[in-house]
Design a protein around this motif. Structure first.
Motif, PDB file in Angstrom:
ATOM      1  N   LEU A  31       0.833  -1.210   0.000  1.00  0.00           N
ATOM      2  CA  LEU A  31       0.000   0.000   0.000  1.00  0.00           C
ATOM      3  C   LEU A  31       0.867   1.258   0.000  1.00  0.00           C
ATOM      4  CD1 LEU A  31      -2.889  -0.753   2.551  1.00  0.00           C
ATOM      5  CD2 LEU A  31      -3.040  -0.653   0.060  1.00  0.00           C
ATOM      6  N   LYS A  32       1.919   1.248   0.821  1.00  0.00           N
ATOM      7  CA  LYS A  32       2.798   2.422   0.927  1.00  0.00           C
ATOM      8  C   LYS A  32       3.494   2.728  -0.391  1.00  0.00           C
ATOM      9  CE  LYS A  32       3.971   1.686   5.792  1.00  0.00           C
ATOM     10  NZ  LYS A  32       5.057   1.317   6.708  1.00  0.00           N
ATOM     11  N   GLU A  33       3.751   1.704  -1.193  1.00  0.00           N
ATOM     12  CA  GLU A  33       4.502   1.856  -2.438  1.00  0.00           C
ATOM     13  C   GLU A  33       3.627   2.173  -3.643  1.00  0.00           C
ATOM     14  OE1 GLU A  33       7.829   1.855  -2.318  1.00  0.00           O
ATOM     15  OE2 GLU A  33       7.583   1.539  -0.160  1.00  0.00           O
ATOM     16  N   ARG A  34       2.321   2.086  -3.494  1.00  0.00           N
ATOM     17  CA  ARG A  34       1.429   2.301  -4.632  1.00  0.00           C
ATOM     18  C   ARG A  34       1.491   3.739  -5.121  1.00  0.00           C
ATOM     19  NH1 ARG A  34      -4.180  -0.800  -3.118  1.00  0.00           N
ATOM     20  NH2 ARG A  34      -3.405  -2.884  -3.541  1.00  0.00           N
ATOM     21  N   PRO A  35       1.561   3.910  -6.428  1.00  0.00           N
ATOM     22  CA  PRO A  35       1.542   5.274  -6.964  1.00  0.00           C
ATOM     23  C   PRO A  35       0.135   5.860  -6.861  1.00  0.00           C
ATOM     24  CG  PRO A  35       1.546   3.678  -8.755  1.00  0.00           C
ATOM     25  CD  PRO A  35       1.695   2.899  -7.472  1.00  0.00           C
ATOM     26  N   ALA A  36       0.075   7.172  -6.810  1.00  0.00           N
ATOM     27  CA  ALA A  36      -1.217   7.841  -6.803  1.00  0.00           C
ATOM     28  C   ALA A  36      -1.871   7.658  -8.170  1.00  0.00           C
ATOM     29  CB  ALA A  36      -1.027   9.330  -6.504  1.00  0.00           C
ATOM     30  N   LEU A 170      -7.693   6.065   1.273  1.00  0.00           N
ATOM     31  CA  LEU A 170      -7.105   6.349  -0.038  1.00  0.00           C
ATOM     32  C   LEU A 170      -5.697   6.920   0.111  1.00  0.00           C
ATOM     33  CD1 LEU A 170     -10.290   7.808  -1.710  1.00  0.00           C
ATOM     34  CD2 LEU A 170      -9.106   5.712  -2.417  1.00  0.00           C
ATOM     35  N   GLN A 171      -5.499   7.793   1.099  1.00  0.00           N
ATOM     36  CA  GLN A 171      -4.179   8.356   1.347  1.00  0.00           C
ATOM     37  C   GLN A 171      -3.176   7.272   1.742  1.00  0.00           C
ATOM     38  OE1 GLN A 171      -5.317  11.256   4.317  1.00  0.00           O
ATOM     39  NE2 GLN A 171      -5.292  12.933   2.832  1.00  0.00           N
ATOM     40  N   LYS A 172      -3.659   6.219   2.380  1.00  0.00           N
ATOM     41  CA  LYS A 172      -2.787   5.116   2.797  1.00  0.00           C
ATOM     42  C   LYS A 172      -2.518   4.130   1.665  1.00  0.00           C
ATOM     43  CE  LYS A 172      -4.024   5.330   7.648  1.00  0.00           C
ATOM     44  NZ  LYS A 172      -4.817   4.731   8.735  1.00  0.00           N
ATOM     45  N   GLY A 173      -3.155   4.343   0.497  1.00  0.00           N
ATOM     46  CA  GLY A 173      -2.889   3.481  -0.644  1.00  0.00           C
ATOM     47  C   GLY A 173      -4.014   2.558  -1.049  1.00  0.00           C
TER      48      GLY A 173
END
Length: 181
Positions: A31-36, A170-173
């Motif tokens: 989740l942390k690595e997901r692009p916006a 959503l902010q967390k991925g």
């Protein structure tokens, strides 16, 4: 025999717990690595197009005035009426709007001469109902939530599909695909 069964049971349970924790930690790292997101979500895009068609079917021409909005664009819009000239049009900073995740659109009415209006009382199709509310009703049938239904800050042009996800998630991925069946 009871003791052996209890030990085996606890070992199996511990194994399942270990696997679950391991998978959960891996998912949180992913989740942390997901692009916006960089555009409108495909389902929102599809429903947006249906909205335009269904509104046209009843004689209402709408224009989508905004859809996906980058974090930078959101920050610029948020500064309007605060540090920049203009009226305040949003309370959401960059990353705090469903537009930033491709899950929201804004609309307006388009007149026959091409002018765009935000007149929520206009009845251009002459059926005795305000076009704006007719469009909002169609949108809700398609699965959108409407900003005109909000209790505090009424945002009449705003439609969103949040798929049950909060801005914090959503902010967390998190993305709609994570919660869709």
């Amino acid at each position: 025999m009871k003791t052996a069964f209890s030990v085996i049971f606890l070992l199996v349970l511990g194994g399942f717990l270990f696997i679950w924790i391991h998978n959960e930690l891996e998912f949180r790292e992913e989740l942390k690595e997901r692009p916006a997101p960089s555009g409108l979500h495909p389902i929102v895009e599809e429903k947006k197009n249906e909205l335009i068609e269904k509104a046209a079917d009843i004689g209402i021409d709408i224009l989508i005035t905004d859809d996906f909005r980058s974090i930078n664009a959101q920050d610029n819009l948020h500064s309007q009426g605060r540090t920049e000239p203009g009226q305040i049009v949003t309370h959401a900073k960059g990353g705090e709007s469903y537009h930033n995740y491709g899950l929201a659109i804004d609309f307006a009415l388009r007149l026959a001469n091409g002018d765009v209006v935000w007149d929520i009382k206009r009845d251009g199709n002459g059926n005795g109902k305000a076009d704006w509310f007719e469009v909002a009703d169609i949108a809700k049938e398609l699965g959108f939530s409407w900003g005109g239904d909000w209790r505090h800050f009424k945002d009449y042009p705003h439609l969103e599909m949040n798929f049950g996800l909060s801005i914090d998630e959503l902010q967390k991925g998190w993305r709609p695909e994570d919660v869709m069946e």
